[in-house]
Design a protein around this motif. Structure first.
Motif, mmCIF file in Angstrom:
data_model
loop_
_atom_site.group_PDB
_atom_site.id
_atom_site.type_symbol
_atom_site.label_atom_id
_atom_site.label_comp_id
_atom_site.label_asym_id
_atom_site.label_seq_id
_atom_site.Cartn_x
_atom_site.Cartn_y
_atom_site.Cartn_z
ATOM 1 N N ILE A 248 -18.945 -3.592 -13.509
ATOM 2 C CA ILE A 248 -19.318 -2.175 -13.429
ATOM 3 C C ILE A 248 -19.927 -1.869 -12.052
ATOM 4 N N ALA A 249 -20.768 -2.776 -11.568
ATOM 5 C CA ALA A 249 -21.397 -2.581 -10.252
ATOM 6 C C ALA A 249 -20.334 -2.431 -9.169
ATOM 7 N N LEU A 250 -19.353 -3.321 -9.204
ATOM 8 C CA LEU A 250 -18.292 -3.261 -8.194
ATOM 9 C C LEU A 250 -17.482 -1.970 -8.330
ATOM 10 N N ALA A 251 -17.257 -1.549 -9.575
ATOM 11 C CA ALA A 251 -16.490 -0.321 -9.795
ATOM 12 C C ALA A 251 -17.254 0.893 -9.266
ATOM 13 N N ILE A 252 -18.570 0.905 -9.462
ATOM 14 C CA ILE A 252 -19.381 2.024 -8.966
ATOM 15 C C ILE A 252 -19.328 2.062 -7.436
ATOM 16 N N ASP A 253 -19.420 0.882 -6.827
ATOM 17 C CA ASP A 253 -19.353 0.807 -5.362
ATOM 18 C C ASP A 253 -17.984 1.279 -4.866
ATOM 19 N N GLU A 254 -16.961 0.853 -5.573
ATOM 20 C CA GLU A 254 -15.578 1.172 -5.203
ATOM 21 C C GLU A 254 -15.297 2.675 -5.299
ATOM 22 N N THR A 255 -15.940 3.324 -6.262
ATOM 23 C CA THR A 255 -15.705 4.758 -6.483
ATOM 24 C C THR A 255 -16.037 5.575 -5.235
ATOM 25 N N ALA A 256 -16.993 5.067 -4.454
ATOM 26 C CA ALA A 256 -17.368 5.787 -3.224
ATOM 27 C C ALA A 256 -16.177 5.940 -2.277
ATOM 28 N N LYS A 257 -15.204 5.032 -2.386
ATOM 29 C CA LYS A 257 -14.036 5.108 -1.493
ATOM 30 C C LYS A 257 -13.064 6.219 -1.879
ATOM 31 N N SER A 258 -13.177 6.668 -3.127
ATOM 32 C CA SER A 258 -12.175 7.601 -3.638
ATOM 33 C C SER A 258 -12.441 9.053 -3.265
ATOM 34 N N TYR A 259 -13.653 9.347 -2.791
ATOM 35 C CA TYR A 259 -13.985 10.740 -2.462
ATOM 36 C C TYR A 259 -14.666 10.763 -1.102
ATOM 37 N N ASP A 288 -27.016 5.720 -8.578
ATOM 38 C CA ASP A 288 -26.958 7.134 -8.252
ATOM 39 C C ASP A 288 -25.626 7.456 -7.595
ATOM 40 N N VAL A 289 -25.300 8.716 -7.680
ATOM 41 C CA VAL A 289 -24.060 9.233 -7.094
ATOM 42 C C VAL A 289 -24.456 10.461 -6.295
ATOM 43 N N ARG A 290 -24.061 10.503 -5.008
ATOM 44 C CA ARG A 290 -24.487 11.596 -4.131
ATOM 45 C C ARG A 290 -23.289 12.284 -3.493
ATOM 46 N N HIS A 291 -23.314 13.593 -3.531
ATOM 47 C CA HIS A 291 -22.299 14.397 -2.840
ATOM 48 C C HIS A 291 -22.823 15.807 -2.732
ATOM 49 N N ILE A 292 -22.396 16.517 -1.699
ATOM 50 C CA ILE A 292 -22.867 17.900 -1.559
ATOM 51 C C ILE A 292 -22.259 18.790 -2.640
ATOM 52 N N ASP A 293 -21.044 18.442 -3.054
ATOM 53 C CA ASP A 293 -20.348 19.273 -4.030
ATOM 54 C C ASP A 293 -20.571 18.729 -5.444
ATOM 55 N N ASP A 294 -21.192 19.548 -6.273
ATOM 56 C CA ASP A 294 -21.559 19.078 -7.618
ATOM 57 C C ASP A 294 -20.338 18.721 -8.459
ATOM 58 N N HIS A 295 -19.248 19.451 -8.249
ATOM 59 C CA HIS A 295 -18.042 19.182 -9.036
ATOM 60 C C HIS A 295 -17.476 17.802 -8.691
ATOM 61 N N THR A 296 -17.436 17.507 -7.390
ATOM 62 C CA THR A 296 -16.934 16.194 -6.955
ATOM 63 C C THR A 296 -17.797 15.077 -7.534
ATOM 64 N N LYS A 297 -19.096 15.318 -7.492
ATOM 65 C CA LYS A 297 -20.043 14.322 -8.012
ATOM 66 C C LYS A 297 -19.781 14.075 -9.497
ATOM 67 N N ASP A 298 -19.615 15.144 -10.244
ATOM 68 C CA ASP A 298 -19.389 14.992 -11.687
ATOM 69 C C ASP A 298 -18.066 14.292 -11.976
ATOM 70 N N GLU A 299 -17.071 14.598 -11.158
ATOM 71 C CA GLU A 299 -15.767 13.956 -11.353
ATOM 72 C C GLU A 299 -15.893 12.449 -11.124
ATOM 73 N N ALA A 300 -16.624 12.073 -10.076
ATOM 74 C CA ALA A 300 -16.819 10.643 -9.784
ATOM 75 C C ALA A 300 -17.583 9.960 -10.917
ATOM 76 N N ILE A 301 -18.560 10.664 -11.461
ATOM 77 C CA ILE A 301 -19.352 10.080 -12.562
ATOM 78 C C ILE A 301 -18.461 9.871 -13.787
ATOM 79 N N GLU A 302 -17.542 10.785 -14.011
ATOM 80 C CA GLU A 302 -16.624 10.609 -15.147
ATOM 81 C C GLU A 302 -15.739 9.372 -14.942
#
Lengths: 411, 411
Positions: A248-259, A288-302
């Motif tokens: 899960i940790a690696l997947a969370i880190d990896e998600t940062a590359k997608s947006y 934590d997940v950080r982005h200026i755009d709340d929609h992008t952030k929520d999409e990444a969290i999903e």
């Protein structure tokens, strides 16, 4: 580049010596500063700061949070003001630049306006916010947080430091307890300069970061519950919480590359029982997940959530997932950003638009007035440490951009 | 299946009642036993055990480690003996079977030999080894460890429990301090029965595990050193020790799939600083690799090492890698294994060859005599917990195989 006939310019030697004074108050052996809010060191820099404000012929006020304001009147006394500044406090073994740069460049801008006898239409106010760092009393950004309605004053007053002293008591004892009436009012613009606290300006060799806004963040706490096994128990038959959490940790880190501009991080990561030859029963971690755009952030969290569910089901572990903190993304004032860009162009500095990854007083000030920030490059992206470094060449440029922008906005 | 005309058979009802007595001494509410070495509970079961030995007309001795022996003479008084047994101590909230089964089935074998008036050629000795579990005093297998020359007696004597009491003092106070002369000598065979502590017999629906040997293990301690960043610092620019350690953890787990019967596990996993929104500076973890074949184990460790180096280099972290413990794999006596297999076949029980994943007294006994083990299935592979369970049907079969094997080897 700084043709003073066309562009008024700040006095770098004076600004340097201002920095030198600041850097000497709470100086650490490693070249940093330890100057926690309302401590002896903070009071010392406040006293010096107030002296500087008075020497610059500003009228000085403090509000009920200890925020310090210096006001330079404009031609039009009824016009709403332009406020500039940041904070003079630091973390333990913090850097010499950080928000300090925001206050000292603002002071230099006012001194330059004085030097050049420039009378602005609007009043210009300089501010030093109390306890931006939030180390002695947590949370951060208390001075700006209360005056913008983001924090409750009573709650802040009752916060205690590790010695049991309340914020209120330490503020009273500092001599910087002022009146509630002195909080910001009739402010049309707020501009904060700050070091980037990231690597991008340096990497892209840009002198100026025009900060379009601040990333919002969502924080989460996850508990992965498996079943401990003896190390001799076959791998294929385990419910190893550490293996699930690692995936899960690696997947969370990896998600940062997608947006673009998304950042994620894991902080707490506690494995139990964490003893030799016994596999993990549970892992509790925060991310934590950080982005200026709340929609992008929520999409990444999903995306992260469904990965967590997939791992949990495949590895036969249970997962408890909770959101613990939400801060929306903040977009700064397009009007100010445009003025900053014009100023940068007129000075022929290199620049890029950038998003502030972490929170600043400006994030709260945007709630009550038009706000923007200007960033200077941070060497190696470092901040909040003794190695923090921004060159005077870059600081000078930021100060000149601030000067120019203030003059423009004042018209 | 047990045609007593052809095959002598143990008395299951008697064996059950022996288990009932054992299970009542140190009984936990959850159906397990807490009976740490040389505690009140351990002394109580020892006293009962000695009474049983005497009732079975055995001559009883203790050695200088508190190991208890009961000897049934053979026809040939000069012949070397067959020793059978295991240990009666447990972990906190341990199970009712574990090594206890090894001692009680051995007792039942001797009682059956008595019942059937079978005079063996060789003497038969039963043993209860002291502190196999190694919980009150660490390491494990102290009784067998010293008498086989694997541990130094003085070091074991000086070990202290959490209350500061030494092994030597607690042994003296228990009343089970005996003579060094009573250690095993003139032993030709040692056989230990035990529960499997793994899932394979149950999964494969086999009643008997013929244990060909014990996996050796190598343990390691790894420190991954990265650099902490604020959670807002871009993922791409971090040296996040947790991400590196997570990748390594998964690779170590994955390696177990590449070699038949190899197991690996991570135990300690300590992340620093483990605070919210700050990425990991360092992770210290331990892992072990187990296999009966030392070459296979070393090959797997080399695979893991090169993965660690690859991850370290790609993620720009430093790795400190140390081996902390080595135990070679042990192959048991082919002669005994063949006899066990013959016995199992004559009884028409289902069986499979299996490797003991964890250490046992038999591992050390192989150093001084021909040794083997017989396993009974463990429900869900569980052990060292209150839920540990092996059916009496399976225990009966193991006891009958032990009986038959002892008779055969005694000829």
């Amino acid at each position: 580049m700084n043709d003073t006939k066309l562009n008024p310019a700040i006095n770098l030697e004076r600004l340097k010596s201002t920095f030198d004074v600041s850097s000497s108050i709470g100086a650490t052996e490693g070249g940093g500063i330890t100057r926690l809010a309302l401590t002896k060191e903070d009071i010392e820099i406040r006293d010096v700061f107030v002296k500087w404000l008075k020497e610059a012929n500003l009228s000085v006020k403090y509000d009920d949070l200890g925020n310090i304001y210096g006001r330079r009147e404009g031609k039009n006394k009824d016009a709403k003001s332009i406020m500039i500044g940041s904070h003079l406090d630091t973390l333990p073994k913090g850097g010499r630049f950080d928000g300090i740069m925001g206050v000292l460049t603002s002071l230099e801008v006012i001194r330059t306006l004085n030097d050049l006898n420039i009378e602005t239409e609007r009043p210009i106010e300089i501010v030093n916010f109390t306890n931006e760092e939030g180390e002695r009393f947590t949370p951060p950004m208390q001075g700006s947080g209360v005056v913008t309605g983001n924090y409750d004053k009573t709650e802040i007053y009752n916060l205690r430091d590790k010695d049991g002293i309340t914020f209120e008591q330490s503020l009273k004892e500092s001599g910087y307890m002022g009146e509630i009436e002195n909080r910001p009012s009739n402010v049309d613009y707020f501009i904060e300069t700050h070091i980037e606290q990231g690597p991008f300006l340096e990497e892209n060799q840009k002198s100026i970061g025009i900060v379009q806004g601040v990333k919002g963040s969502k924080r989460h706490r996850v508990i992965v519950k498996g079943k401990s096994s003896h190390g001799a128990f076959p791998n294929s038959h385990r419910k190893d919480a550490l293996m699930a959490a690692s995936e899960i940790a690696l997947a969370i880190d990896e998600t940062a590359k997608s947006y673009k501009d998304l950042s994620t991080s894991l902080g707490v990561f506690d494995v139990k029982p964490s003893v030799e030859s016994i596999t993990a029963e549970s892992v509790e971690f925060t991310f934590d997940v950080r982005h200026i755009d709340d929609h992008t952030k929520d999409e990444a969290i999903e995306v992260i959530k469904s990965k967590i569910n997939e791992v949990a089901s495949r590895r036969k572990v249970e997962v408890d997932f909770r959101q613990t903190w939400v801060a929306s993304g903040t977009y700064f004032s397009k009007e100010i950003l445009d003025e900053i860009e014009k100023s940068v162009n007129s000075l022929s500095y290199s620049y890029q638009y950038i998003t502030a990854p972490a929170l600043h007083d400006a994030k709260f000030m945007q709630d009550i007035t038009n706000t923007a920030m200007i960033f200077a490059p941070s060497k190696d992206g470092l901040s909040h440490c003794e190695e923090e470094y921004t060159s005077y060449e870059d600081i000078e440029k930021v100060a000149n951009v601030l000067l120019q922008t203030v003059i423009s906005l004042s018209k």
